[in-house]
Design a protein around this motif. Sequence first.
Motif, PDB file in Angstrom:
ATOM      1  N   THR A 146       0.822  -1.225   0.000  1.00 38.11           N
ATOM      2  CA  THR A 146       0.000   0.000   0.000  1.00 38.11           C
ATOM      3  C   THR A 146       0.847   1.263   0.000  1.00 38.11           C
ATOM      4  OG1 THR A 146      -0.142  -0.134   2.416  1.00 38.11           O
ATOM      5  CG2 THR A 146      -1.942  -1.132   1.123  1.00 38.11           C
ATOM      6  N   TYR A 178     -14.576   8.342  -7.984  1.00 40.55           N
ATOM      7  CA  TYR A 178     -15.127   7.314  -7.090  1.00 40.55           C
ATOM      8  C   TYR A 178     -16.036   8.024  -6.087  1.00 40.55           C
ATOM      9  CZ  TYR A 178     -15.214   4.176  -3.043  1.00 40.55           C
ATOM     10  OH  TYR A 178     -15.600   3.396  -1.973  1.00 40.55           O
ATOM     11  N   TYR A 202      -6.809  -7.541  -1.779  1.00 40.24           N
ATOM     12  CA  TYR A 202      -7.118  -6.468  -2.740  1.00 40.24           C
ATOM     13  C   TYR A 202      -7.364  -7.078  -4.133  1.00 40.24           C
ATOM     14  CZ  TYR A 202      -5.792  -2.826   0.565  1.00 40.24           C
ATOM     15  OH  TYR A 202      -5.739  -1.973   1.655  1.00 40.24           O
ATOM     16  N   GLU A 257     -11.027  -3.125  -4.922  1.00 38.73           N
ATOM     17  CA  GLU A 257     -11.800  -3.666  -3.813  1.00 38.73           C
ATOM     18  C   GLU A 257     -10.869  -4.232  -2.760  1.00 38.73           C
ATOM     19  OE1 GLU A 257     -14.470  -6.583  -5.375  1.00 38.73           O
ATOM     20  OE2 GLU A 257     -15.747  -5.108  -6.398  1.00 38.73           O
ATOM     21  N   LYS A 258     -11.341  -4.143  -1.485  1.00 33.72           N
ATOM     22  CA  LYS A 258     -10.629  -4.737  -0.359  1.00 33.72           C
ATOM     23  C   LYS A 258     -11.591  -5.697   0.313  1.00 33.72           C
ATOM     24  CE  LYS A 258      -7.829  -5.313   3.194  1.00 33.72           C
ATOM     25  NZ  LYS A 258      -7.050  -6.517   3.322  1.00 33.72           N
ATOM     26  N   VAL A 280     -13.083   0.400  -2.636  1.00 30.71           N
ATOM     27  CA  VAL A 280     -12.323   1.481  -1.979  1.00 30.71           C
ATOM     28  C   VAL A 280     -11.912   2.458  -3.070  1.00 30.71           C
ATOM     29  CG1 VAL A 280     -11.508   0.058  -0.056  1.00 30.71           C
ATOM     30  CG2 VAL A 280     -10.176   0.155  -2.171  1.00 30.71           C
ATOM     31  N   ASP A 281     -11.526   3.672  -2.617  1.00 31.80           N
ATOM     32  CA  ASP A 281     -11.161   4.708  -3.583  1.00 31.80           C
ATOM     33  C   ASP A 281      -9.752   4.423  -4.138  1.00 31.80           C
ATOM     34  OD1 ASP A 281     -10.845   6.909  -5.122  1.00 31.80           O
ATOM     35  OD2 ASP A 281     -11.051   8.370  -3.495  1.00 31.80           O
ATOM     36  N   GLU A 294      -6.718   7.150  -3.966  1.00 27.86           N
ATOM     37  CA  GLU A 294      -5.877   7.291  -2.789  1.00 27.86           C
ATOM     38  C   GLU A 294      -4.577   6.473  -2.884  1.00 27.86           C
ATOM     39  OE1 GLU A 294      -8.189   6.250   0.581  1.00 27.86           O
ATOM     40  OE2 GLU A 294      -9.595   7.942   0.362  1.00 27.86           O
TER      41      GLU A 294
END
Length: 290
Positions: free
Chosen positions: A155, A171, A230, A276-277, A282-283, A286
């Motif tokens: 990440t 998003y 993820y 996706e998580k 998710v955005d 970021e």
Amino acid sequence: MRRGNFFRRNQYKIAAVCLLAAVLGLTGMVMLRDGKKTEQEPEQQTVAEEPEKTETKQIALTDTETEEPIQKRQTTKASTVIKPKKDTTKTDTKTDTKNTVKPAEEAAEETDSETEIAEEIAKEPEVMTEPVEQPETVETAAPQPAAEVELHFNTDAGLLWPVEGSVILDYSMDQTVYFSTLDQYKYNPAVIISGSVNDKVKAAANGKITDISTNEVTGCTVTMDIGDGYTAIYGQLKEVPYEVGAYLESGNTIGFVSEPTKYYSLEGSNLYFSLEKDGAPVDPVEFFHE
């Protein structure tokens, strides 16, 4: 005149005497010929018997040597007078004995030569038994699936931009956004990035393709597992050169931007990208890095 008269008077007698003399002459010749035949026939028989005996001996000799069955031979009839052929068995026997019985010196020389030949033959296998390099075999079996690679999504390192372009729709799962083509407001679990048709779409992170499918909204869509729960989803694609199970590194080309589906006709050609998580969106912005 007297002679002529004498022959005329006695012509029958003279003819009879001549005929009798001719008969006696022929009879004598026949008797002489028969006498000669009777004298020659025993000799002819004995001479004819001699080659038969020698032939019998020769047959017996060859039969014992070759162990072949003895063939019957027909003898000439005594009534037919045939001159016997020359007895060649004697000469053949002599030549055979000459060929078979050799001086000790010649036998020794032949033994030496045979020994040399045997030694040369014995050497030949040594040359033939030298190791020969075999060509490399080509595997014809179906390729085995690649070994499982442990995926990890860093990440801190984040994601690469999958395509060069600006974000058309952000998003938004907190509030709805307006979709021009649909002429309505709705939540957006992805980012819509503009792009030209045939632009390359790159993998945003290392991952494994888990699904390739097509739907009405996002067209050809590729789903990748990038590790640690993820999942990256790429939509509006074409010409994907991979199959499910393929591993890609960050920056590898996944496919190309396709014509937009009817749900994005006003927005124009674009890339649908979702992150996706554990199954929840998710955005992705970021995680993008410059």
